[in-house]
Design a protein around this motif. Sequence first.
Motif, mmCIF file in Angstrom:
data_model
loop_
_atom_site.group_PDB
_atom_site.id
_atom_site.type_symbol
_atom_site.label_atom_id
_atom_site.label_comp_id
_atom_site.label_asym_id
_atom_site.label_seq_id
_atom_site.Cartn_x
_atom_site.Cartn_y
_atom_site.Cartn_z
ATOM 1 N N THR A 101 1.107 47.861 19.458
ATOM 2 C CA THR A 101 1.792 46.621 19.619
ATOM 3 C C THR A 101 1.094 45.696 20.694
ATOM 4 O OG1 THR A 101 3.157 47.545 21.469
ATOM 5 C CG2 THR A 101 4.260 47.749 19.263
ATOM 6 N N GLU A 102 0.038 46.084 21.373
ATOM 7 C CA GLU A 102 -0.517 45.219 22.244
ATOM 8 C C GLU A 102 -1.756 45.895 22.716
ATOM 9 O OE1 GLU A 102 1.632 44.108 25.966
ATOM 10 O OE2 GLU A 102 3.597 44.461 25.043
ATOM 11 N N LYS A 103 -2.656 44.910 22.685
ATOM 12 C CA LYS A 103 -4.164 45.347 23.174
ATOM 13 C C LYS A 103 -4.847 44.291 24.070
ATOM 14 C CE LYS A 103 -7.143 43.907 19.861
ATOM 15 N NZ LYS A 103 -8.221 44.191 18.649
ATOM 16 N N GLU A 104 -5.521 44.733 24.851
ATOM 17 C CA GLU A 104 -6.149 43.541 25.795
ATOM 18 C C GLU A 104 -7.464 44.461 26.410
ATOM 19 O OE1 GLU A 104 -4.495 41.837 29.481
ATOM 20 O OE2 GLU A 104 -3.015 43.662 29.472
ATOM 21 N N ASP A 105 -8.617 43.435 26.603
ATOM 22 C CA ASP A 105 -9.425 43.994 27.405
ATOM 23 C C ASP A 105 -9.632 43.549 28.595
ATOM 24 O OD1 ASP A 105 -12.329 44.510 28.215
ATOM 25 O OD2 ASP A 105 -13.271 43.112 27.140
ATOM 26 N N ILE A 106 -9.309 44.618 29.569
ATOM 27 C CA ILE A 106 -9.105 44.505 31.001
ATOM 28 C C ILE A 106 -10.525 44.740 32.110
ATOM 29 C CG2 ILE A 106 -6.821 44.656 30.736
ATOM 30 C CD1 ILE A 106 -7.264 47.522 31.912
ATOM 31 N N GLY A 107 -11.595 44.738 31.115
ATOM 32 C CA GLY A 107 -12.847 45.032 31.802
ATOM 33 C C GLY A 107 -13.512 43.737 32.569
ATOM 34 N N THR A 108 -14.165 44.192 33.433
ATOM 35 C CA THR A 108 -14.937 42.944 34.339
ATOM 36 C C THR A 108 -16.223 42.944 33.766
ATOM 37 O OG1 THR A 108 -15.188 44.554 36.248
ATOM 38 C CG2 THR A 108 -13.395 43.094 36.299
ATOM 39 N N ASP A 109 -17.130 44.117 34.074
ATOM 40 C CA ASP A 109 -18.458 44.021 33.721
ATOM 41 C C ASP A 109 -18.883 44.553 32.216
ATOM 42 O OD1 ASP A 109 -18.968 43.372 36.307
ATOM 43 O OD2 ASP A 109 -19.358 45.549 36.952
ATOM 44 N N SER A 110 -17.920 45.395 31.900
ATOM 45 C CA SER A 110 -18.199 45.865 30.416
ATOM 46 C C SER A 110 -16.600 46.024 29.918
ATOM 47 C CB SER A 110 -18.848 47.311 30.317
ATOM 48 O OG SER A 110 -17.965 47.961 31.168
ATOM 49 N N GLU A 111 -16.686 46.105 28.423
ATOM 50 C CA GLU A 111 -15.465 46.246 27.816
ATOM 51 C C GLU A 111 -14.663 47.250 28.219
ATOM 52 O OE1 GLU A 111 -15.775 46.260 23.617
ATOM 53 O OE2 GLU A 111 -15.694 43.868 23.468
ATOM 54 N N PHE A 112 -13.377 47.263 28.548
ATOM 55 C CA PHE A 112 -12.499 48.165 28.747
ATOM 56 C C PHE A 112 -10.968 47.917 28.409
ATOM 57 C CE2 PHE A 112 -9.402 50.687 31.454
ATOM 58 C CZ PHE A 112 -10.304 51.959 31.376
ATOM 59 N N TRP A 113 -10.483 48.679 27.299
ATOM 60 C CA TRP A 113 -9.572 48.415 26.458
ATOM 61 C C TRP A 113 -8.267 48.934 27.060
ATOM 62 C CZ3 TRP A 113 -9.180 44.096 23.156
ATOM 63 C CH2 TRP A 113 -10.362 43.676 22.848
ATOM 64 N N ARG A 114 -7.189 48.438 27.097
ATOM 65 C CA ARG A 114 -5.906 49.175 27.092
ATOM 66 C C ARG A 114 -5.037 48.801 26.049
ATOM 67 N NH1 ARG A 114 -3.329 47.664 32.760
ATOM 68 N NH2 ARG A 114 -3.368 45.751 31.646
#
Length: 191
Positions: free
Chosen positions: A58-71
Amino acid sequence: MAENGSGFVREIAHRIFAAELKESNLQAKEGHDQYSPQYLITPTGAKANRIFIVGTLTEKEDIGTDSEFWRGRIVDPTGAFFVSAGQYQPEAAQVLAKSAPPEFIAVIGKPTTFTTKEGNVLVSIRAESMHVVDGATRDRWVVETADLTTKRLVKLQGNEPDAVKAREHYSTNVEQYKAMVAMALGSMRAR
């Protein structure tokens, strides 16, 4: 447990509904070194090192700072799972990055716990693999998870060590979990 060609034995991935995972906070470890497997014992007595879920992203976001980290937030008929994938799970991270909510997603991963300053335990899943699936796959998962949860509730009355630990730690309300299973199965008939 499944064995691959190297002789490495992989833990089975338990099917657990979101509402049960959310209530899970009993951690257990086998062995005493840093490589000993960690488990999460659930209120119905599943001793999970890995779990298998299917639901609607239902939702997704890239919460990474230096590299992609998806939640991502994945919903089943009982509630929501939170999953994450980053550089150490590149295939799962790519699936999450490319998916477009709402979409049915299947995830195998490790349950991880985080204790807040207030002492609440939050459970999320660190994805090992993730795939976009169809509605029939999601429906099969709901039916199989309902069946396995019901079987664990029966075992919960016995003397297996994990059932005893779960009973003592959670004082599991069996009727509440039976109602959760019925509600999950009922949600499929309502569609």
